[in-house]
Design a protein around this motif. Sequence first.
Motif, PDB file in Angstrom:
ATOM      1  N   GLY A 238      -3.572  14.401 -15.950  1.00  0.00           N
ATOM      2  CA  GLY A 238      -4.564  13.681 -15.156  1.00  0.00           C
ATOM      3  C   GLY A 238      -4.420  12.180 -15.035  1.00  0.00           C
ATOM      4  N   PRO A 239      -4.225  11.448 -16.123  1.00  0.00           N
ATOM      5  CA  PRO A 239      -4.389   9.990 -16.089  1.00  0.00           C
ATOM      6  C   PRO A 239      -3.543   9.270 -15.056  1.00  0.00           C
ATOM      7  CG  PRO A 239      -4.261  10.776 -18.340  1.00  0.00           C
ATOM      8  CD  PRO A 239      -3.951  11.948 -17.467  1.00  0.00           C
TER       9      PRO A 239
ATOM     10  N   GLU B 278      -4.798   6.945  -7.808  1.00  0.00           N
ATOM     11  CA  GLU B 278      -5.891   7.027  -6.837  1.00  0.00           C
ATOM     12  C   GLU B 278      -6.864   5.864  -6.996  1.00  0.00           C
ATOM     13  OE1 GLU B 278      -6.101   9.065  -4.301  1.00  0.00           O
ATOM     14  OE2 GLU B 278      -4.151   9.802  -4.939  1.00  0.00           O
ATOM     15  N   THR B 279      -7.090   5.451  -8.249  1.00  0.00           N
ATOM     16  CA  THR B 279      -7.953   4.287  -8.494  1.00  0.00           C
ATOM     17  C   THR B 279      -7.356   3.041  -7.860  1.00  0.00           C
ATOM     18  OG1 THR B 279      -8.748   5.218 -10.572  1.00  0.00           O
ATOM     19  CG2 THR B 279      -9.012   2.841 -10.279  1.00  0.00           C
ATOM     20  N   ASP B 280      -6.051   2.861  -8.060  1.00  0.00           N
ATOM     21  CA  ASP B 280      -5.380   1.701  -7.472  1.00  0.00           C
ATOM     22  C   ASP B 280      -5.460   1.728  -5.950  1.00  0.00           C
ATOM     23  OD1 ASP B 280      -4.782   0.801  -9.935  1.00  0.00           O
ATOM     24  OD2 ASP B 280      -2.612   1.092  -9.825  1.00  0.00           O
ATOM     25  N   ARG B 281      -5.279   2.912  -5.387  1.00  0.00           N
ATOM     26  CA  ARG B 281      -5.358   3.026  -3.923  1.00  0.00           C
ATOM     27  C   ARG B 281      -6.737   2.637  -3.411  1.00  0.00           C
ATOM     28  NH1 ARG B 281      -2.022   8.685  -3.173  1.00  0.00           N
ATOM     29  NH2 ARG B 281       0.010   7.754  -2.711  1.00  0.00           N
TER      30      ARG B 281
ATOM     31  N   ASN C 225      -7.441  -0.420  -0.964  1.00  0.00           N
ATOM     32  CA  ASN C 225      -8.096  -0.156   0.327  1.00  0.00           C
ATOM     33  C   ASN C 225      -9.379  -0.978   0.478  1.00  0.00           C
ATOM     34  OD1 ASN C 225      -6.153   1.656   1.168  1.00  0.00           O
ATOM     35  ND2 ASN C 225      -7.241   3.444   0.359  1.00  0.00           N
ATOM     36  N   LYS C 226     -10.143  -1.081  -0.615  1.00  0.00           N
ATOM     37  CA  LYS C 226     -11.376  -1.864  -0.564  1.00  0.00           C
ATOM     38  C   LYS C 226     -11.063  -3.345  -0.353  1.00  0.00           C
ATOM     39  CE  LYS C 226     -15.716  -2.784  -3.018  1.00  0.00           C
ATOM     40  NZ  LYS C 226     -15.682  -4.233  -2.738  1.00  0.00           N
ATOM     41  N   ARG C 227     -10.056  -3.828  -1.046  1.00  0.00           N
ATOM     42  CA  ARG C 227      -9.695  -5.245  -0.905  1.00  0.00           C
ATOM     43  C   ARG C 227      -9.188  -5.533   0.515  1.00  0.00           C
ATOM     44  NH1 ARG C 227     -11.083 -10.235  -1.854  1.00  0.00           N
ATOM     45  NH2 ARG C 227      -9.315 -11.673  -1.961  1.00  0.00           N
ATOM     46  N   ILE C 228      -8.409  -4.610   1.082  1.00  0.00           N
ATOM     47  CA  ILE C 228      -7.922  -4.781   2.451  1.00  0.00           C
ATOM     48  C   ILE C 228      -9.096  -4.853   3.420  1.00  0.00           C
ATOM     49  CG2 ILE C 228      -6.741  -3.571   4.352  1.00  0.00           C
ATOM     50  CD1 ILE C 228      -4.636  -2.674   2.337  1.00  0.00           C
ATOM     51  N   ALA C 229     -10.070  -3.956   3.235  1.00  0.00           N
ATOM     52  CA  ALA C 229     -11.253  -3.954   4.112  1.00  0.00           C
ATOM     53  C   ALA C 229     -12.025  -5.263   3.977  1.00  0.00           C
ATOM     54  CB  ALA C 229     -12.149  -2.769   3.776  1.00  0.00           C
ATOM     55  N   ASP C 230     -12.172  -5.758   2.730  1.00  0.00           N
ATOM     56  CA  ASP C 230     -12.887  -7.026   2.497  1.00  0.00           C
ATOM     57  C   ASP C 230     -12.151  -8.196   3.159  1.00  0.00           C
ATOM     58  OD1 ASP C 230     -14.804  -5.708   1.065  1.00  0.00           O
ATOM     59  OD2 ASP C 230     -13.994  -6.237  -0.913  1.00  0.00           O
ATOM     60  N   LEU C 231     -10.837  -8.214   3.004  1.00  0.00           N
ATOM     61  CA  LEU C 231     -10.040  -9.300   3.586  1.00  0.00           C
ATOM     62  C   LEU C 231     -10.130  -9.289   5.107  1.00  0.00           C
ATOM     63  CD1 LEU C 231      -6.858  -9.163   1.321  1.00  0.00           C
ATOM     64  CD2 LEU C 231      -8.474 -11.055   1.463  1.00  0.00           C
TER      65      LEU C 231
ATOM     66  N   GLN D 151       0.803  -1.221   0.000  1.00  0.00           N
ATOM     67  CA  GLN D 151       0.000   0.000   0.000  1.00  0.00           C
ATOM     68  C   GLN D 151       0.843   1.284   0.000  1.00  0.00           C
ATOM     69  OE1 GLN D 151      -2.518   0.593   3.436  1.00  0.00           O
ATOM     70  NE2 GLN D 151      -4.199   1.336   2.165  1.00  0.00           N
ATOM     71  N   PRO D 152       1.802   1.448   0.932  1.00  0.00           N
ATOM     72  CA  PRO D 152       2.582   2.697   0.922  1.00  0.00           C
ATOM     73  C   PRO D 152       3.568   2.773  -0.237  1.00  0.00           C
ATOM     74  CG  PRO D 152       3.418   1.207   2.600  1.00  0.00           C
ATOM     75  CD  PRO D 152       2.174   0.577   2.058  1.00  0.00           C
ATOM     76  N   ARG D 153       3.707   1.697  -1.017  1.00  0.00           N
ATOM     77  CA  ARG D 153       4.662   1.664  -2.120  1.00  0.00           C
ATOM     78  C   ARG D 153       4.000   1.895  -3.476  1.00  0.00           C
ATOM     79  NH1 ARG D 153       6.343  -0.965   2.141  1.00  0.00           N
ATOM     80  NH2 ARG D 153       8.573  -1.245   2.505  1.00  0.00           N
ATOM     81  N   LEU D 154       2.678   2.096  -3.481  1.00  0.00           N
ATOM     82  CA  LEU D 154       1.972   2.268  -4.752  1.00  0.00           C
ATOM     83  C   LEU D 154       2.502   3.473  -5.538  1.00  0.00           C
ATOM     84  CD1 LEU D 154      -1.756   1.514  -3.880  1.00  0.00           C
ATOM     85  CD2 LEU D 154      -0.248   0.186  -5.362  1.00  0.00           C
ATOM     86  N   LYS D 155       2.779   4.560  -4.823  1.00  0.00           N
ATOM     87  CA  LYS D 155       3.231   5.766  -5.517  1.00  0.00           C
ATOM     88  C   LYS D 155       4.537   5.504  -6.249  1.00  0.00           C
ATOM     89  CE  LYS D 155       3.929  10.710  -4.848  1.00  0.00           C
ATOM     90  NZ  LYS D 155       3.932  11.839  -3.885  1.00  0.00           N
ATOM     91  N   LYS D 156       5.429   4.736  -5.603  1.00  0.00           N
ATOM     92  CA  LYS D 156       6.718   4.438  -6.225  1.00  0.00           C
ATOM     93  C   LYS D 156       6.544   3.568  -7.458  1.00  0.00           C
ATOM     94  CE  LYS D 156       9.052   6.840  -3.404  1.00  0.00           C
ATOM     95  NZ  LYS D 156       9.723   8.051  -3.876  1.00  0.00           N
TER      96      LYS D 156
END
Length: 442
Positions: free
Chosen positions: A175-176, A182-185, A189-195, A147-152
């Motif tokens: 923009g893209p 942000e879409t990936d984040r 985040n949604k997958r983490i919450a589901d898990l 998660q904290p490495r997505l930007k990299k």
Amino acid sequence: MPRKYRPFHETARGELHVLRERAVLAGLLRRGDARGYEEPLSEMRSLVGTAGADIVGEVIQKKDRPNPARFFGRGKVEEIADLVKEMRADVVIVDNDLSPAQVRSLEEALKVKVIDRSELILDIFATHAKTRQAKLQVELAQLEYSQPRLKKMWTHLSRLAGAGGGGDPGIGLRGPGETQLETDRRIVNKRIADLKKKISKISERKKREVQTREKDFTIALVGYTNAGKSTLFNSLTGADVKVDDKLFATLDTRTRLWDIGRNYRVLLSDTVGFIRNLPHHLVASFNATLEEVSQANLLLHVVDGSRTDPSRLIEAVKSVLGEIGCAGKPNVLLANKIDLLPDPVELRYLQENYGDCIPISAKSGEGIDRLAGTITGHIDQRYQELVLAIHAGLGKLISFVEERANILERSYEGDSVVLKVLIETRHAERLRRNPDVEVIIP
């Protein structure tokens, strides 16, 4: 034909596995590091071997503080880069935890994938996860690590945007990239919450399952990975759990009945092994699996007695036990693999520093009788054997006893049910105070 060198730009950063890859190991030793008492990269070699990579070179740097940008000093980074080129390595595996920025800086300097200690352990866990529960827990730990490495991972977009020169990325390129990040984040985040929800349900179910064993004496095997817990588990229970001379061969808890005699029902659980600097998010993810440890009446802490540094391994296990709230739980220390000791005098350190340590060999059976006697002593302190007479019409009271005690004998005298039971002292005292219960044998 010589192996073709694969440039870094052809290696996907998302490929976090290292199976069959050529690896250079690198580590930084700080002053006072406990690993100074052993060969510095010995444990990392075992981890890399378990992951399936081929080690083609090693580099160690002794430094008080890591470089904030690249972790290693400039000269050491150049040395690693030269070794990577010479040995045509695919990956550099670092025996330390790195920040996302340090990983990126090293990858740019070395032109190959860089994996830190936590990432390697996650890779091994992912390979060994077999059950649905273990797979969910590993996926959660991997996502929390990433998660904290997505930007990299999206820096290639900024390079693309800047290709035309100047600071402004230009029309159509502003923009893209950010939108995709942000879409990936949001997806992560949604997958983490589901898990977390799924694992929470498993954890609650596991907790209820463990709590139904109230009438049994429960023991959990804990210890450093590859200490011989599964071999001991098989020896004591007659089970056929797979035994491998690899780190983290066991990820899923297994529970079997240990016939210790004297009408005692003992349930023994084999659990995942611990390791030095086990990633915190991995410990948190595996809380459901470690439920057996938190609910156990007694822990058997297995340490490899043939190692030259047993105290370091013991303290690493204690640290993880503290993280899951089990630091004060009753435990017995077992020095396993004494059959591998060339000289029994080497046990002196453990026995001098850990007076209640029991030397055993799960393989040969040496010391198992003493261990069984020690366990029996713990059970004797917890349980009482009573003969109770209860009126047959008191169904709820009889059910209370049946749910909390092992019924050794049952007979009927007039209107009463006579039960010979083995029951925990706290329940025995409650029954003694109950006017509807006649205790025939105190």
